[in-house]
Design an enzyme around this catalytic site. Structure first.
Site, mmCIF file in Angstrom:
data_model
loop_
_atom_site.group_PDB
_atom_site.id
_atom_site.type_symbol
_atom_site.label_atom_id
_atom_site.label_comp_id
_atom_site.label_asym_id
_atom_site.label_seq_id
_atom_site.Cartn_x
_atom_site.Cartn_y
_atom_site.Cartn_z
ATOM 1 N N ASP A 33 0.825 -1.209 0.000
ATOM 2 C CA ASP A 33 0.000 0.000 0.000
ATOM 3 C C ASP A 33 0.865 1.267 0.000
ATOM 4 O O ASP A 33 1.969 1.265 0.530
ATOM 5 C CB ASP A 33 -0.911 -0.031 1.244
ATOM 6 C CG ASP A 33 -2.114 0.897 1.093
ATOM 7 O OD1 ASP A 33 -2.344 1.416 -0.015
ATOM 8 O OD2 ASP A 33 -2.815 1.092 2.107
ATOM 9 N N HIS A 50 2.426 3.566 -9.014
ATOM 10 C CA HIS A 50 2.247 2.126 -9.281
ATOM 11 C C HIS A 50 3.448 1.589 -10.054
ATOM 12 O O HIS A 50 3.893 0.470 -9.834
ATOM 13 C CB HIS A 50 0.955 1.874 -10.057
ATOM 14 C CG HIS A 50 -0.281 2.250 -9.294
ATOM 15 N ND1 HIS A 50 -0.477 1.897 -7.980
ATOM 16 C CD2 HIS A 50 -1.394 2.961 -9.648
ATOM 17 C CE1 HIS A 50 -1.646 2.361 -7.559
ATOM 18 N NE2 HIS A 50 -2.221 3.019 -8.547
ATOM 19 N N LEU A 144 10.561 -20.280 -5.472
ATOM 20 C CA LEU A 144 9.544 -19.479 -4.775
ATOM 21 C C LEU A 144 8.188 -19.553 -5.470
ATOM 22 O O LEU A 144 8.095 -19.418 -6.694
ATOM 23 C CB LEU A 144 10.012 -18.014 -4.752
ATOM 24 C CG LEU A 144 9.011 -17.004 -4.193
ATOM 25 C CD1 LEU A 144 9.033 -17.025 -2.678
ATOM 26 C CD2 LEU A 144 9.328 -15.593 -4.681
HETATM 27 C C1 IPE Z 1 -5.372 -2.701 -0.261
HETATM 28 O O1 IPE Z 1 -5.019 -1.377 -0.517
HETATM 29 C C2 IPE Z 1 -5.351 -3.477 -1.536
HETATM 30 C C3 IPE Z 1 -4.047 -3.606 -2.166
HETATM 31 C C4 IPE Z 1 -2.904 -3.301 -1.648
HETATM 32 C C5 IPE Z 1 -4.079 -4.156 -3.466
HETATM 33 P P1 IPE Z 1 -6.119 -0.240 -0.589
HETATM 34 O O2 IPE Z 1 -5.381 1.028 -0.666
HETATM 35 O O3 IPE Z 1 -7.089 -0.535 -1.649
HETATM 36 O O4 IPE Z 1 -6.825 -0.420 0.820
HETATM 37 P P2 IPE Z 1 -7.890 0.493 1.581
HETATM 38 O O5 IPE Z 1 -9.104 0.579 0.711
HETATM 39 O O6 IPE Z 1 -7.264 1.822 1.798
HETATM 40 O O7 IPE Z 1 -8.139 -0.228 2.862
HETATM 41 C C1 IPE Z 2 -1.506 0.294 -3.343
HETATM 42 O O1 IPE Z 2 -1.314 1.661 -3.391
HETATM 43 C C2 IPE Z 2 -1.703 -0.323 -4.695
HETATM 44 C C3 IPE Z 2 -3.083 -0.687 -5.025
HETATM 45 C C4 IPE Z 2 -4.103 -0.676 -4.203
HETATM 46 C C5 IPE Z 2 -3.332 -1.115 -6.383
HETATM 47 P P1 IPE Z 2 -2.527 2.664 -3.408
HETATM 48 O O2 IPE Z 2 -2.901 2.916 -4.824
HETATM 49 O O3 IPE Z 2 -3.623 2.190 -2.525
HETATM 50 O O4 IPE Z 2 -1.850 3.956 -2.790
HETATM 51 P P2 IPE Z 2 -2.452 4.939 -1.693
HETATM 52 O O5 IPE Z 2 -2.912 4.103 -0.558
HETATM 53 O O6 IPE Z 2 -3.579 5.667 -2.340
HETATM 54 O O7 IPE Z 2 -1.309 5.817 -1.329
HETATM 55 MG MG MG Z 3 -4.075 2.435 -0.568
#
Ligand code: IPE
Ligand code: IPE
Ligand code: MG
Length: 276
Positions: A33, A50, A144
């Site tokens: 995240d 990303h 892995l």
């Molecule tokens: C959780 O991240 C899902 C992934 C890392 C793919 P999100 O950024 O979507 O989670 P929430 O919605 O903030 O909990």
């Molecule tokens: C995690 O990073 C990746 C995915 C959920 C695909 P986020 O896109 O949730 O990044 P933040 O949480 O908005 O910083």
């Molecule tokens: Mg996120």
């Protein structure tokens, strides 16, 4: 290119130190995240985050593989993430496809098995195909197991398992008494994957976000403030050192755990003496 040949001597030393604890998790699951916030900090679009996150994926897969982790499950896209703006969703799908195209050869050469968990029939056909092909071509590899959680949601998986069990009961293949922990696990997408020993979540968020709700029952959890694009192998090593210091009690008392470790140590010593 073999990852061992590429490894720096310093990195090797760090890995040896972690290995010497004798406590390498068999299965690490990661909620990756913070890509969006990382991009924001740079004054860039979310997709830029990303893209940088993929560099972390590459580094962590490589380090985990070298250190001898058997299963690595990466939460790459949740069922809830379909609610994001179409531009971001499409960009993520494209990045996933490019990642697999670019990295396939090296992953395969390094014996990685590329597996997917999730509601994959919601994905674009081209992504479904590349995920299927990647699995077919790598499923007999010996290294892995990389489990990509894509369009994954744990409640979806649990509901689906319950429906399939109900169908098997109705069809006479199962009776209600057959439904045990093990049987239920075998209906999940994670069947044949041991439960995670360690769950890591980056970006200072303290929640599970519908990830592996059943499987995480006794996992150790490690939260870090680092955003995913900043989470590289040294961060993984910090998480592993932290994990190695923990005592996993599974409901027992601390002295029970220590007794059984002492007993198994004693048993090993006796075995060695007997063999001499
Ligand atoms: C959780 O991240 C899902 C992934 C890392 C793919 P999100 O950024 O979507 O989670 P929430 O919605 O903030 O909990
Ligand atoms: C995690 O990073 C990746 C995915 C959920 C695909 P986020 O896109 O949730 O990044 P933040 O949480 O908005 O910083
Ligand atoms: Mg996120």
């Amino acid at each position: 290119m073999s990852w061992i040949k590429e490894q720096s001597p310093e990195d090797k030393d760090k890995q040896e130190l972690i290995k010497s604890t004798g406590k390498i998790p068999q299965h690490i699951a990661i909620i990756m995240d913070g890509n969006g916030r990382w991009a924001n900090q740079q004054g860039k679009q979310r997709l830029f985050g990303h893209r940088e996150g993929i560099e972390s994926v590459r580094d962590i897969v490589n380090a985990a593989s070298l250190i001898g982790v058997k299963h690595l499950t990466l939460y790459a896209f949740s069922i809830e993430n379909w609610k994001r703006p179409p531009m971001e969703v499409n960009g993520l799908m494209k990045l996933l496809e490019i990642f697999l195209q670019k990295e396939f050869k090296e992953l395969n050469e390094n014996q990685v098995v590329i597996n997917t968990i999730g509601k994959t029939n919601s994905l674009p056909k081209s992504v479904q195909k590349i995920l299927r092909d990647s699995y077919e071509k790598t499923k007999d590899n010996s290294g892995l197991h990389l489990n990509l959680a894509i369009s994954y949601g744990s409640r979806w998986d649990i509901m689906r398992a319950i429906q399939m069990i109900a169908l098997d009961v109705r069809g006479g293949k199962l009776s209600p008494e057959d439904i045990t922990d093990e049987l239920f696990s075998s209906y999940l997408q994670t069947a044949n994957i041991p439960d995670p020993d360690l769950l890591i979540r980056t970006s200072g968020e303290y929640r599970i976000s519908n990830f592996l709700l059943w499987e995480l029952a006794y996992s150790e959890i490690y939260f870090t403030e680092k955003l995913w694009p900043e989470f590289r192998r040294d961060e993984l090593y910090s998480a592993l050192m932290d994990y190695a210091r923990r005592e996993r009690r599974f409901g027992k008392t601390s002295s029970q755990i220590n007794e059984s470790t002492e007993q198994s140590y004693l048993k090993k010593v006796i075995d060695v003496i007997k063999r001499k």
